[in-house]
Write an enzyme that holds these catalytic residues in place. Structure first.
Site, PDB file in Angstrom:
ATOM      1  N   ASP A  28       0.837  -1.206   0.000  1.00 40.32           N
ATOM      2  CA  ASP A  28       0.000   0.000   0.000  1.00 40.32           C
ATOM      3  C   ASP A  28       0.872   1.257   0.000  1.00 40.32           C
ATOM      4  OD1 ASP A  28      -2.262   1.843   0.745  1.00 40.32           O
ATOM      5  OD2 ASP A  28      -3.317  -0.040   1.066  1.00 40.32           O
ATOM      6  N   HIS A  41      -3.642   6.237   3.268  1.00 46.14           N
ATOM      7  CA  HIS A  41      -4.352   5.016   2.881  1.00 46.14           C
ATOM      8  C   HIS A  41      -3.759   3.759   3.517  1.00 46.14           C
ATOM      9  CE1 HIS A  41      -5.742   1.966  -0.105  1.00 46.14           C
ATOM     10  NE2 HIS A  41      -6.777   2.773  -0.259  1.00 46.14           N
ATOM     11  N   SER A  77     -11.166  -0.747  -0.988  1.00 44.90           N
ATOM     12  CA  SER A  77      -9.862  -0.694  -0.300  1.00 44.90           C
ATOM     13  C   SER A  77     -10.001  -0.982   1.182  1.00 44.90           C
ATOM     14  CB  SER A  77      -9.276   0.717  -0.407  1.00 44.90           C
ATOM     15  OG  SER A  77      -8.493   0.852  -1.536  1.00 44.90           O
TER      16      SER A  77
END
Ligand SMILES: *[C@@H]1O[C@H](CO)[C@@H](O)[C@H](O)[C@H]1NC(C)=O
Ligand SMILES: *[C@@H]1O[C@H](CO)[C@@H](O)[C@H](O)[C@H]1NC(C)=O
Ligand SMILES: *[C@@H]1O[C@H](CO)[C@@H](O)[C@H](O)[C@H]1NC(C)=O
Ligand SMILES: *[C@@H]1O[C@H](CO)[C@@H](O)[C@H](O)[C@H]1NC(C)=O
Ligand SMILES: *[C@@H]1O[C@H](CO)[C@@H](O)[C@H](O)[C@H]1NC(C)=O
Ligand SMILES: *[C@@H]1O[C@H](CO)[C@@H](O)[C@H](O)[C@H]1NC(C)=O
Ligand SMILES: *[C@@H]1O[C@H](CO)[C@@H](O)[C@H](O)[C@H]1NC(C)=O
Ligand SMILES: *[C@@H]1O[C@H](CO)[C@@H](O)[C@H](O)[C@H]1NC(C)=O
Ligand SMILES: *[C@@H]1O[C@H](CO)[C@@H](O)[C@H](O)[C@H]1NC(C)=O
Ligand SMILES: *[C@@H]1O[C@H](CO)[C@@H](O)[C@H](O)[C@H]1NC(C)=O
Ligand SMILES: *[C@@H]1O[C@H](CO)[C@@H](O)[C@H](O)[C@H]1NC(C)=O
Ligand SMILES: *[C@@H]1O[C@H](CO)[C@@H](O)[C@H](O)[C@H]1NC(C)=O
Length: 759
Positions: free
Chosen positions: A141, A214, A533
């Protein structure tokens, strides 16, 4: 010189012209190791030697000789390099070259979950797996914020010896003081990015630190430690805890661009490293559009090797819903995760001047001090000019037929003080930016009556926000952004596989990246995001728990356990709905087999296992060339003696396309189930019928006499050809013994995929 020659000549010149001006680009090269001359002690040396000869033989001039970006070890035989088109062409003539793929740019799938999933510290999969204690989860990620409280390792035992990763890379150094017994590894992969963007070197920090947020969010969703009092400005107040809270996290940062994008060459290198390091689980909330073949998709290629090593890989389905065929990561050897809502909702409170107060859905998380503003009814709020005239008031809008979205746009555009929407739809207004409350028709009548009763426009109201409600019904629902199947380049396997919580997910966040913006930025240690996600790490976390409880289960067995025990009913005991399709019943093309139920997955009774050769048989049936098959399997001699598209999967999809409905079609599937429940037991088949179709199972009874016994059955679907566009019919096959319910979805559809333009 005739005219035709002249044109060819000109064309030739202009082509050369293009070549000399052509940009260098990254390529990922598959090589045939069995051709490597014995003089080379390792493959890296051979690749380097080959590449330097490419330059010499072709008299290609460049300031530096083309350099290898990465040599890959586990996931493929080959390397990546930055080449000119000429160099790339020349390389193809060298011994050992098999094939190459372009370095695609992939995007992240962004746009109090444990309790909602029924996880309980005293019973079920949490205690059975010891909260995933010795399971290592790799997260590919945007990196991580190592100082977040969610990475505390309080009370954790020593790092399992199977962990081979040594690196903890932050701020241009290897500094183990950023890692601990929770965050056990941190690496970054930006060589492909730097090769393509050579001018950006100085601005790119060589660190695993997350500067987007994220990756901090997804990694703490999988395995964050317990943190009390986590909230975003008072909303979602409670304990933040990862799904597998005692698992270990290894972070692989692959996003260095400004647009949430990452390159295949870096992603393949990250997965390669994760395999060497010894991860058990991979979580990847990233993917490419499924318009490249499996043998060109970096995730499909790299995860095949991961699957062979027994690593369970969770991927996101994408956020391009609600249309069909929007899904990515439709790869048979990974689990593909769709996103759903939870029962937690953000509410607001509207108090009218007469003291009556009404509660409604309100995603606004700011502070609103609208003590007694005038309130006015504006009908359908479709005229921005009219709305601007009352911008100093709270406006009330009535949603007549699904116009809520446009109304929301209009009131924001007109910059009114606040808005009250009367609607029976629970909308999906983007969170945060605008103070608005959605109330139902009944409450709407009360508001309208109050406004009417104050004819001299003296109606007033106040609003307050950030009331956390856990009573939302129905929940879960598939959210509209979640990408839908079928997987167009590989439709023979029903995708997505499963749904996990993806909407309004609270998890850790870097404290220097704003979570809200109301004119100025607001910062917080937690944030609420949505997307597939966010759903993907939930499934990775459950994978860690199941692996912790059943060390001997293959990735396919773990996937099967999750799928066949998932929920198809919501908290009102009705079939789970699809927000993207007007709250109709969600089909398996949106929901997959169902919504994850971690405690049930602990004891599935039967599993549909799939071995490496089964996947090879499947790939062989896709009519790929031998080179193309090798690109995925890395083997020079694939055993393609039994090609079959009928993979031993816990779901079924049949395509019944027809010119007219009088033609009948049929399809038969073979499946083998493995007994992982009681030693001696009998399962009977129950079919949830599909209107108009005949579904039969032979045999319809399976008698097991020992553990790990395998028994096979056939499922047959007969019916009329489907003629209307995009028809989807579905039912279920359930094997049941006294204790277990093993359910598989069956889809019959005529959604067209054959003429899709897939490279
Ligand atoms: C960290 O260690 C690795 C392996 O020892 C080395 O290749 C790398 O250059 C070091 N530095 C950084 C910044 O990671
Ligand atoms: C490693 O990181 C710690 C914590 O940030 C810092 O105190 C220390 O100076 C760093 N060591 C090196 C060698 O950079
Ligand atoms: C990061 O490393 C690359 C080489 O790997 C180098 O070119 C670049 O200058 C480094 N960036 C910083 C900010 O040090
Ligand atoms: C959050 O919850 C804690 C414990 O339940 C409570 O003490 C605190 O007041 C709550 N905070 C807010 C802003 O609601
Ligand atoms: C795949 O689709 C995307 C989005 O439509 C497009 O940008 C991309 O160029 C396509 N890639 C290929 C290889 O066709
Ligand atoms: C809504 O606001 C009113 C008036 O401020 C208050 O009396 C009421 O308790 C609030 N309701 C909720 C659920 O917060
Ligand atoms: C709302 O008010 C609280 C308490 O005064 C403050 O901490 C917070 O930053 C404010 N939030 C916003 C978005 O203004
Ligand atoms: C919006 O209202 C204005 C008067 O305020 C009027 O002139 C205009 O035609 C209306 N627009 C539409 C699209 O109805
Ligand atoms: C609602 O939909 C109907 C039919 O599509 C249309 O005739 C009507 O004008 C719409 N009403 C509003 C308020 O948009
Ligand atoms: C592979 O090719 C055969 C023969 O042309 C064809 O019948 C079959 O449908 C093809 N399979 C796929 C998966 O395209
Ligand atoms: C796929 O097969 C075609 C035809 O043999 C070949 O041209 C291409 O290079 C192959 N690609 C890969 C990635 O294997
Ligand atoms: C690799 O090389 C061997 C030996 O020359 C050959 O038999 C095999 O077909 C090659 N494999 C591929 C995929 O080209």
């Amino acid at each position: 010189m005739d005219l035709r020659f002249c044109i060819q000549f000109l064309l030739c010149i202009s082509l050369q012209f293009i070549f000399t001006l052509a940009h260098f680009d990254n390529y990922i090269i598959h090589m045939n190791l069995s051709v490597m001359p014995k003089v080379f002690s390792n493959k890296h040396g051979w690749y380097e030697s080959t590449l330097s000869q490419v330059n010499i033989t072709n008299n290609i001039q460049r300031s530096t000789s083309s350099k290898i970006i990465y040599t890959y070890n586990n996931v493929m035989n080959g390397f990546s390099a930055n080449l000119s088109p000429e160099e790339h062409e020349a390389l193809k003539t060298f011994p050992g070259y098999i094939s190459s793929i372009p370095d695609l740019s992939l995007k992240l799938d962004t746009t109090y979950s444990p309790q909602f999933l029924g996880l309980n510290p005293y019973k079920g999969v949490w205690p059975s797996s010891d909260f995933g204690k010795d399971i290592i989860v790799g997260v590919i990620d945007t990196g991580v914020w190592p100082e977040s409280e969610s990475f505390n390792d309080n009370g954790m035992t020593k790092i399992p010896t199977k962990w081979k990763g040594k690196l903890c890379q932050f701020e241009n150094t290897n500094n183990s003081s950023f890692c601990n017994k929770k965050l056990i590894g941190a690496r970054f992969f930006n060589k492909g990015f730097l090769a393509k963007n050579s001018n950006m070197g100085e601005t790119i920090v060589n660190s695993t630190r997350d500067i987007i947020g994220h990756g901090t969010h997804t990694s703490t969703t999988v395995g964050g430690s317990r943190v009390d009092g986590a909230s975003v400005f008072g909303y979602a107040n409670g304990t933040a805890i990862g799904i597998a809270s005692l698992s270990r996290l290894a972070i692989y940062k692959i996003v260095f661009g400004l647009d949430d994008a990452a390159l295949s060459s870096d992603i393949i290198a990250a997965i390669d490293a994760a395999i060497s390091d010894g991860v058990d689980i991979l979580s990847m909330s990233i993917g490419y559009y499924d318009n490249v073949s499996l043998y060109e998709d970096p995730i499909a290629i790299a995860t095949f090797a991961a699957m062979e090593k027994g690593i369970f890989v969770s991927t996101s389905a994408g956020n391009l819903g609600p249309s069909f065929k929007t899904l990515h990561n439709g790869i048979p050897w990974v689990i593909t995760v769709a996103a759903g809502t939870m029962n937690r909702e953000s509410h607001g409170n509207l108090t009218l001047g007469n003291g009556v107060s009404l509660i409604g859905f309100a995603p606004y998380l700011g502070n609103f001090s609208a003590n007694n503003f005038p309130i006015v009814f504006m009908g359908t709020c479709d005229n921005i000019t009219e709305l601007i005239k009352v911008k100093s008031k709270i406006v009330v809008c009535e949603d007549k037929n699904g116009t809520l979205f446009i109304q929301n746009y209009n009131v924001i555009k007109a910059k009114v003080v606040g808005a009250v929407f009367i609607s029976n739809n629970t909308p999906h207004l983007a969170s945060y930016p605008f103070p608005s409350i959605v109330i139902n028709q009944k409450s709407g009548e009360i508001v309208k009556a109050y406004i009417r009763s104050n004819s001299n426009s003296s109606s007033i109201a106040k609003m307050c926000f950030r009331i956390t409600s856990f009573g939302a019904k129905p929940a879960p629902r598939v959210d509209s952004y979640s990408s839908r199947g079928p997987a167009k380049r590989c439709p023979y396997v029903l995708k997505p596989d499963i749904t996990g919580p993806g909407t309004s997910i609270l998890a850790a966040w870097p404290p220097n990246i704003p979570v809200l913006n109301f004119g100025s930025d607001y910062f917080n240690k937690f944030n609420i995001l949505q997307g597939t996600s966010m759903a993907c790490p939930h499934i990775a976390g459950v994978g860690a728990l199941l692996k912790g409880a059943h060390a001997d289960w293959s990735p396919a067995a773990i996937r099967s356990a999750m799928m066949t025990t998932s929920d198809i009913l919501d908290n009102t005991k009705e079939h789970i709905k699809d927000i993207g399709k007007g709250n109709e019943i969600a089909t398996p093309l949106a929901l997959g087999a169902g919504h994850i139920n971690p405690n049930s997955a602990l004891d599935p009774g039967l599993v549909y296992d799939v071995g490496v050769q089964d996947y090879v048989n499947f790939i062989c049936a896709l009519n790929f060339t031998q080179e193309n098959i090798t690109s995925i399997t890395r083997s020079s001699n694939n055993n393609c003696s039994k090609p079959s598209l009928d993979l031993n999967y816990p779901s079924f999809i049949a395509f019944f396309k027809a010119e007219n409905s009088s033609s009948r079609t049929s399809q038969e599937f073979s499946r083998t189930v493995t007994n992982v429940g009681e030693e001696k037991t009998t399962y009977v088949a129950i079919i949830t019928p599909i209107a108009g179709f005949n579904v039969s199972v032979i045999p319809d009874k399976l008698v097991f006499s020992k553990m790990n016994e395998k028994l096979s059955y056939k499922l047959r679907i007969d019916g009329p050809g489907m003629t209307q566009e995009n028809e989807v019919a579905f039912g279920y096959l359930t094997w049941q013994d006294e204790k277990h319910v093993v359910r598989s979805p069956i889809v019959v559809t005529n959604i067209n995929f054959v003429d899709e333009n897939i490279k």
